[in-house]
Design an enzyme around this catalytic site. Structure first.
Site, PDB file in Angstrom:
ATOM      1  N   GLU B  51      45.323  36.524  39.214  1.00 39.80           N
ATOM      2  CA  GLU B  51      44.374  37.074  40.186  1.00 39.80           C
ATOM      3  C   GLU B  51      44.826  38.446  40.687  1.00 39.80           C
ATOM      4  OE1 GLU B  51      41.563  35.869  40.697  1.00 39.80           O
ATOM      5  OE2 GLU B  51      41.671  33.741  40.224  1.00 39.80           O
ATOM      6  N   ASN B  55      43.012  42.075  39.841  1.00 44.68           N
ATOM      7  CA  ASN B  55      42.488  42.955  40.892  1.00 44.68           C
ATOM      8  C   ASN B  55      42.942  44.402  40.714  1.00 44.68           C
ATOM      9  OD1 ASN B  55      40.985  40.998  42.084  1.00 44.68           O
ATOM     10  ND2 ASN B  55      42.358  40.665  43.818  1.00 44.68           N
ATOM     11  N   ARG B 110      32.029  38.769  39.245  1.00 46.42           N
ATOM     12  CA  ARG B 110      33.226  38.468  40.024  1.00 46.42           C
ATOM     13  C   ARG B 110      32.835  37.393  41.034  1.00 46.42           C
ATOM     14  NH1 ARG B 110      36.501  39.358  37.136  1.00 46.42           N
ATOM     15  NH2 ARG B 110      37.983  38.898  38.764  1.00 46.42           N
TER      16      ARG B 110
END
Ligand SMILES: Nc1ncnc2c1ncn2[C@@H]1O[C@H](COP(=O)(O)OP(=O)(O)O)[C@@H](O)[C@H]1O
Ligand SMILES: [Mg+2]
Lengths: 127, 154
Positions: B51, B55, B110
């Site tokens: 994650e 990002n 997303r």
């Protein structure tokens, strides 16, 4: 990364997801699944996670995105065979309010129905 | 609080290419396997790292390629410390960004759950960000490791 897509004569579509679902892999899967949806407008779409070894929130984005497309024309989404860590990620998303979560051997079911019904190869080659 | 000892450390730096999401997971799981983690702990850590790195790739360096830095430490008592840093665009409103389901790019599928995953899969999460300068994500997790391993210097 392979994504097998099966159909049956009841206009249901089964996507056997495989490998790791992250942001990098998700776009390719999305293209294949959306092509199948566009081409066949299935009444029910099954996303099967039994072959998925890793998934992060990109997988949830993938499921949510397909849900939105299906909802537009009144089709139903099923999310099948989420185990272990995949299930844990899925539970954070609240997806269970939008899609039906079920377990079982859908691949076998689709292959069986297909013997008397439509041939997968034929359906898959339709443009 | 007693300060715990650093037993081992890994530093990695790679360009923000999406191929490197899998690489980051591989690095972190290889490195912490020396703690003999349980299967669920290992996937928790891998998911959180995935994650944070994603990002950097998707948001921090949108439409450009920049450097992603990853630091992993093992502390006394089977504690894993992870720091992921980018020098990308930074986050304007951190409180809003960290809300579950918030995403600045909903049209790209997303889910807005990256921070939520990091928060729930790790023991602690802290994010520091400066607009135009970049973002640093720090996470810790204490593993219920089965055997305390001996670390020998030299
Ligand atoms: N490293 C980063 N640099 C810049 N913006 C970021 C970074 N990490 C997160 N963000 C911002 O925070 C929002 C929420 O992040 P996240 O919870 O991971 O959801 P998602 O990635 O699905 O959008 C992102 O949409 C983005 O606007
Ligand atoms: Mg994210």
């Amino acid at each position: 990364m392979t994504t097998r897509i099966l159909f049956d004569e009841k206009n249901r579509c089964l996507v056997m997801l495989e490998g790791e679902i992250d942001h990098h892999n998700a776009s390719q899967i999305r293209m294949k699944v959306d092509l199948a949806i566009d081409t066949h407008c299935p009444a029910e779409l099954y996303l099967d996670f039994s072959g998925v070894s890793f998934m992060d929130s990109s997988g949830i984005g993938l499921v949510m995105g397909r849900y939105r497309i299906l909802r537009e024309y009144g089709a139903k989404l099923f999310v099948t065979n989420c185990k272990g860590s995949i299930r844990k990620v899925m539970q954070l998303s609240g997806m269970s309010r939008l899609a039906e979560f079920v377990d079982g051997n859908f691949e076998g079911q689709f292959e069986r129905t297909n013997k008397e019904g439509v041939k997968n190869e034929e359906v898959q080659s339709v443009k | 609080m007693k300060k715990s000892r650093v037993l081992n450390e890994l530093k990695a730096e790679f360009p923000s290419l999406s191929e490197n999401e899998a690489l980051a997971r591989l690095l972190v799981s290889g490195f912490i396997s020396q703690l003999n983690p349980m299967v669920d702990e290992l996937s928790d850590v891998k998911t959180a790292v995935s994650e944070a790195v994603t990002n950097c790739i998707v948001h921090a360096y949108r439409n450009t390629v920049g450097k992603v830095r990853m630091l992993v430490r093992i502390y006394d008592g089977s504690e894993v410390y992870i720091r992921i840093t980018d020098t990308g665009c930074g986050i304007e409103n951190l409180d809003k960004a960290m809300e579950p389901l918030f995403t600045s790019s909903p049209d790209e599928d997303r889910a807005g759950l990256g921070f939520t995953v990091m928060e729930s899969f790790m023991d602690t999460l802290s994010v520091r960000s400066a607009l135009g300068k970049g973002t640093t994500v720090t996470m810790r997790k204490k593993l219920r490791s089965r055997v305390q391993k001996d670390y020998n210097a030299g």
